[in-house]
Design a protein around this motif. Structure first.
Motif, PDB file in Angstrom:
ATOM      1  N   PHE A  12       0.111  -4.458  -2.773  1.00 49.41           N
ATOM      2  CA  PHE A  12       0.424  -4.256  -1.357  1.00 49.41           C
ATOM      3  C   PHE A  12       1.922  -4.006  -1.244  1.00 49.41           C
ATOM      4  CE2 PHE A  12       1.925  -5.827   2.751  1.00 49.41           C
ATOM      5  CZ  PHE A  12       1.066  -5.184   3.631  1.00 49.41           C
ATOM      6  N   GLN A  31       1.050   8.329   0.904  1.00 48.24           N
ATOM      7  CA  GLN A  31      -0.254   8.411   1.562  1.00 48.24           C
ATOM      8  C   GLN A  31      -1.041   9.633   1.107  1.00 48.24           C
ATOM      9  OE1 GLN A  31      -2.456   6.708   2.897  1.00 48.24           O
ATOM     10  NE2 GLN A  31      -2.582   6.909   5.127  1.00 48.24           N
ATOM     11  N   THR A  36      -3.827   5.902  -3.428  1.00 50.01           N
ATOM     12  CA  THR A  36      -3.257   5.020  -2.402  1.00 50.01           C
ATOM     13  C   THR A  36      -4.052   5.138  -1.112  1.00 50.01           C
ATOM     14  OG1 THR A  36      -1.736   6.654  -1.447  1.00 50.01           O
ATOM     15  CG2 THR A  36      -0.951   5.432  -3.368  1.00 50.01           C
ATOM     16  N   ASP A  37      -3.985   4.094  -0.307  1.00 51.44           N
ATOM     17  CA  ASP A  37      -4.624   4.114   1.013  1.00 51.44           C
ATOM     18  C   ASP A  37      -3.891   3.123   1.906  1.00 51.44           C
ATOM     19  OD1 ASP A  37      -6.210   4.144   3.263  1.00 51.44           O
ATOM     20  OD2 ASP A  37      -8.106   3.992   2.185  1.00 51.44           O
ATOM     21  N   PHE A  38      -3.150   3.651   2.884  1.00 52.56           N
ATOM     22  CA  PHE A  38      -2.396   2.805   3.800  1.00 52.56           C
ATOM     23  C   PHE A  38      -3.132   2.570   5.120  1.00 52.56           C
ATOM     24  CE2 PHE A  38       0.683   3.951   0.728  1.00 52.56           C
ATOM     25  CZ  PHE A  38       1.707   3.020   0.788  1.00 52.56           C
ATOM     26  N   GLY A  39      -4.374   3.021   5.191  1.00 56.14           N
ATOM     27  CA  GLY A  39      -5.126   2.800   6.417  1.00 56.14           C
ATOM     28  C   GLY A  39      -4.707   3.742   7.525  1.00 56.14           C
ATOM     29  N   PHE A  93      -6.570  -4.960   4.359  1.00 57.46           N
ATOM     30  CA  PHE A  93      -5.918  -4.289   3.235  1.00 57.46           C
ATOM     31  C   PHE A  93      -6.640  -4.555   1.922  1.00 57.46           C
ATOM     32  CE2 PHE A  93      -2.469  -4.343   6.377  1.00 57.46           C
ATOM     33  CZ  PHE A  93      -2.119  -3.004   6.341  1.00 57.46           C
ATOM     34  N   LEU A  96      -9.336  -2.031   1.895  1.00 62.72           N
ATOM     35  CA  LEU A  96      -8.856  -0.697   1.562  1.00 62.72           C
ATOM     36  C   LEU A  96      -8.756  -0.511   0.046  1.00 62.72           C
ATOM     37  CD1 LEU A  96      -5.984  -0.086   4.159  1.00 62.72           C
ATOM     38  CD2 LEU A  96      -8.286   0.889   4.194  1.00 62.72           C
ATOM     39  N   LEU A  97      -8.399  -1.565  -0.655  1.00 61.42           N
ATOM     40  CA  LEU A  97      -8.245  -1.475  -2.103  1.00 61.42           C
ATOM     41  C   LEU A  97      -9.581  -1.426  -2.841  1.00 61.42           C
ATOM     42  CD1 LEU A  97      -5.273  -3.972  -2.571  1.00 61.42           C
ATOM     43  CD2 LEU A  97      -5.225  -1.538  -3.160  1.00 61.42           C
ATOM     44  N   VAL A 107      -8.301   3.346  -5.831  1.00 60.20           N
ATOM     45  CA  VAL A 107      -7.069   3.065  -5.100  1.00 60.20           C
ATOM     46  C   VAL A 107      -6.427   1.801  -5.655  1.00 60.20           C
ATOM     47  CG1 VAL A 107      -6.159   2.315  -2.878  1.00 60.20           C
ATOM     48  CG2 VAL A 107      -7.682   4.282  -2.999  1.00 60.20           C
ATOM     49  N   THR A 110      -1.883  -0.135  -1.442  1.00 59.86           N
ATOM     50  CA  THR A 110      -1.968  -0.047   0.008  1.00 59.86           C
ATOM     51  C   THR A 110      -0.668  -0.611   0.561  1.00 59.86           C
ATOM     52  OG1 THR A 110      -3.316  -0.601   1.955  1.00 59.86           O
ATOM     53  CG2 THR A 110      -3.086  -2.311   0.274  1.00 59.86           C
TER      54      THR A 110
END
Length: 288
Positions: A12, A31, A36-39, A93, A96-97, A107, A110
């Motif tokens: 994170f 992003q 990666t994924d930051f939402g 988060f 998201l991972l 991923v 995040t």
């Protein structure tokens, strides 16, 4: 300030700013990667809204059913949910991972890059670290700094531009007014560095300069710190740029230097290896 590739639980990125120091560019470069994924947001404004009275506005919902423009978007409702139930922030988060991806795509990173997190207390930073540790996620703080005088000038210039005031006289008048207001929440480098030292330890943080961010070697070091393989970013992309040819009067630069001298002193003390004379020539001249 370097790390091996991402641990099994994921990473994170806790982005603490600084404002106008390349955070939006960094978010956009990260992003766009497949790993990666930051939402749905760059700036979640959860921990500052929860703990800082000065940013309580993020806790308010001002909406009128008769005014569609005031209707809250789903992402804003999500922010309110996270503010009121912070465990859901950490769960989001973590999800998201681990959420299912296309075959061969995983991923590992995040994050939440909110410049006003620069004003979070050491205790709040420790609570963030604990919340993710409980979910086996490694928190890696990133704090990007910029010549404090140039950063403040750029920040004020952006505000003037949004007001439609692009002339030199308005820019200088706005700067003088800004100086009289004193340091802002997001610009106290010394406080941020001390709180990082007491919560994470400086050696476990990435402390970078805006002035060197757009260089392959620096960006590669940042990717390594975040547990990512190096991917070439869009070097020619600049986000929220606010260049100007306005000459700032010497007396105003002297005022800025006096008000921001503590920032430069703090950076020199904690990062003696950084050549501020080279990278921050404006602050080096005026912050005495």
């Amino acid at each position: 300030m370097t790390e091996s590739l991402s641990p099994a639980g994921g990473v994170f990125l806790l982005g603490l700013g600084a404002q106008k120091a390349g955070t939006t560019w960094l978010h956009e470069q990260l992003q766009r990667r497949a790993d990666t994924d930051f939402g749905v947001l760059k700036e979640y404004h959860v921990h500052d809204a929860r703990t800082m009275p000065e940013l309580a506005r993020f806790r308010r919902i001002e909406m009128s059913l008769s005014q569609p423009r005031s209707w809250i978007q789903p992402r804003s409702w999500m922010r309110q949910l996270f503010i009121r139930q912070p465990d859901l922030y950490f769960d989001y988060f973590a999800w998201l991972l681990r959420r299912p991806r296309r075959k061969g795509c995983s991923v590992t990173l995040t994050g939440d890059i909110t410049p006003s997190y620069a004003a979070l207390s050491a205790n709040t930073l420790q609570l963030i670290q604990s919340g993710f540790r409980q979910r086996s996620i490694n928190v890696r703080p990133v704090f990007l700094m910029r010549d404090p005088i140039e950063r403040l000038i750029s920040s004020q210039r952006m505000k003037q531009r949004k007001l439609g005031k692009r002339d030199a006289a308005s820019e200088i008048a706005g700067l003088r007014k800004r100086v009289r207001k004193g340091p802002s929440l997001r610009s106290d480098y010394g406080r941020t560095l001390e709180n990082l030292r007491h919560s994470f330890g400086i050696q476990k943080c990435y402390l970078g300069l805006y002035e060197t961010l757009f260089q392959p070697e620096t960006y590669a070091q940042l990717c390594a710190f975040l547990g990512l393989r190096y991917h070439e970013p869009a070097w020619d992309q600049r986000v929220n740029a606010s260049d100007s040819s306005t000459d700032i009067p010497d007396d105003l630069l002297a005022e800025l230097g006096q008000s921001l001298a503590a920032d430069v002193k703090a950076v020199r003390q904690l990062l003696p290896e950084v050549d501020l004379e080279q990278h921050w020539p404006t602050a080096s001249r005026w912050c005495r």
